[in-house]
Design an enzyme around this catalytic site. Structure first.
Site, PDB file in Angstrom:
ATOM      1  N   THR A  12      68.752 -10.169 -38.816  1.00 60.08           N
ATOM      2  CA  THR A  12      70.063 -10.597 -39.317  1.00 60.08           C
ATOM      3  C   THR A  12      70.959  -9.402 -39.609  1.00 60.08           C
ATOM      4  O   THR A  12      72.166  -9.450 -39.387  1.00 60.08           O
ATOM      5  CB  THR A  12      69.869 -11.428 -40.608  1.00 60.08           C
ATOM      6  OG1 THR A  12      69.138 -12.590 -40.262  1.00 60.08           O
ATOM      7  CG2 THR A  12      71.177 -11.831 -41.235  1.00 60.08           C
ATOM      8  N   THR A  85      63.938 -10.415 -41.534  1.00 59.83           N
ATOM      9  CA  THR A  85      63.100 -10.735 -42.687  1.00 59.83           C
ATOM     10  C   THR A  85      61.991 -11.739 -42.364  1.00 59.83           C
ATOM     11  O   THR A  85      60.988 -11.787 -43.067  1.00 59.83           O
ATOM     12  CB  THR A  85      63.952 -11.329 -43.826  1.00 59.83           C
ATOM     13  OG1 THR A  85      64.668 -12.455 -43.320  1.00 59.83           O
ATOM     14  CG2 THR A  85      64.912 -10.308 -44.382  1.00 59.83           C
TER      15      THR A  85
HETATM   16  N1  ASP Z   1      66.378 -14.484 -40.938  1.00 57.71           N
HETATM   17  C1  ASP Z   1      65.942 -13.400 -40.188  1.00 57.71           C
HETATM   18  C2  ASP Z   1      66.458 -12.083 -40.695  1.00 57.71           C
HETATM   19  O1  ASP Z   1      66.656 -11.967 -41.855  1.00 57.71           O
HETATM   20  C3  ASP Z   1      65.999 -13.491 -38.744  1.00 57.71           C
HETATM   21  C4  ASP Z   1      64.976 -12.535 -38.233  1.00 57.71           C
HETATM   22  O2  ASP Z   1      63.934 -12.434 -38.830  1.00 57.71           O
HETATM   23  O3  ASP Z   1      65.252 -11.827 -37.286  1.00 57.71           O
HETATM   24  O4  ASP Z   1      66.650 -11.148 -40.020  1.00 57.71           O
END
Ligand code: ASP
Length: 328
Positions: A12, A85
């Site tokens: 993200t 994440t």
């Molecule tokens: N929600 C995720 C992030 O925080 C998406 C991912 O893991 O690429 O990056």
């Protein structure tokens, strides 16, 4: 001149765009160099640019190789990895398992994309760079810095989908107070394991979860699909319903290790119950994962099996007694 190495992998923090096609990782990590605290020299390199939900073990190995290469440079005093994440706990743990150098490896990311007016990425990168540059944190191994909190890689889990700090667990190593890094504790590290080689990429370890009515034939299905080991995410302290003890005994007898972890988001596996519970699963051959959740157990199992197939090395890896301070 000494510097911090920033390695980008996507997530993200590197994502832009919205609407029908959703947010996509596309931003170079070079864009985050300016987020570093004043007086810290940062060099940037993109290893990958992708959502962490798309990563496979070959990608994790590429990240581990990039970290090892940076750590071998005597001018690098700390490493920051930007990462999604969703699976940061897996990559962080792999990096921690194999990191030989005393220089800190710090992972961070964002909950709000790069094109959001209030993206948390720049601040998280600034904090991560400050942590990576803290001399007191030599010997840290790998850690996650997010929303002002520094947690050890071992034991950390994504615990919230959208909160500013989505992580829980691990050892809380430090807090950021403005620009200052307040160190609370260094985690207890195990001696590093050999880094992943090409065989790691294809070492299939599946996770089967216990729940009311779960069918033990899922364990056999995983093996038939090519799994070299299975992690059983048991209920509670590590239990499963009727038929699982027999299935674990069968897989064990055929040479496929079963690691017994828990589907609960914190707390160790403690074999306690008979009548098909954890005591019986371990008696049938399951290897209790101790304080490791199912996803980090899977990474440890894949790493160990990729170099040393069979039960013995895996038992050692899950049972190894901690030694203070790692290689610092
Ligand atoms: N929600 C995720 C992030 O925080 C998406 C991912 O893991 O690429 O990056």
């Amino acid at each position: 001149m000494t510097h911090i190495q920033l390695l980008g992998t996507g997530g993200t923090i590197a994502s832009r765009g919205s609407g029908e096609r959703g947010s996509v990782a596309s931003v170079s990590v070079d864009d985050f160099v300016s987020a570093a605290p004043d007086g810290v020299d940062v060099r940037a390199r993109n290893v990958l640019t992708t959502g962490s939900y798309r990563l496979d073990l070959a990608d994790l190995r590429a990240i581990a190789d990039a970290v090892a290469e940076a750590a071998a440079d005597p001018d690098v005093v700390g490493i920051v990895v930007t990462h999604g994440t969703d699976t940061m706990e897996e990559t962080a743990f792999l990096l921690d398992l194999v990191h030989e150098s005393p220089i800190p490896v710090v992972l961070t990311g964002a909950q709000r994309p790069a094109d959001a007016a209030d993206s948390d990425g720049p601040r998280n990168v600034r904090d991560a760079v400050a942590v990576a540059a803290t001399p007191q944190l030599r010997g840290l191994g790998a850690a996650i810095v997010f929303d002002g909190v520094v947690r050890s890689a071992r034991g950390v889990r994504k615990a919230h989908t959208i909160a500013s700090d989505p992580f829980d667990g691990g050892t809380v190593v430090a807090h950021l107070e403005g620009e200052a890094v307040r160190v609370a504790a260094l985690p207890v590290r195990r001696p590093p394991l050999p880094g992943p080689g090409p065989r790691f990429d294809g070492t299939r370890v599946d996770i089967v979860t216990a729940y009311p009515g779960a069918r033990p034939d899922l364990l056999h299905a995983a093996v038939e699909a090519g799994a070299e080991a299975v992690v059983l995410a048991g209920t509670g302290t590590g239990n499963a319903g009727p038929g699982f003890v027999e299935a674990v005994a069968d897989l064990t007898a055929r040479g496929t290790p079963v690691v017994l972890s828990t589907r609960v988001s914190s707390g160790p596996v403690v074999p306690t119950y008979g009548n098909g519970g954890g005591v019986d699963l371990v008696a049938a051959g399951a290897i209790a994962s101790g304080d490791l959740g199912a996803f980090q157990s899977r990474i440890l199992a894949a790493l160990v099996l990729s170099t040393t197939p069979g039960h013995a090395a895996l038992r050692d890896a899950f049972g190894i007694s901690p030694s203070r301070g790692g290689t610092a």
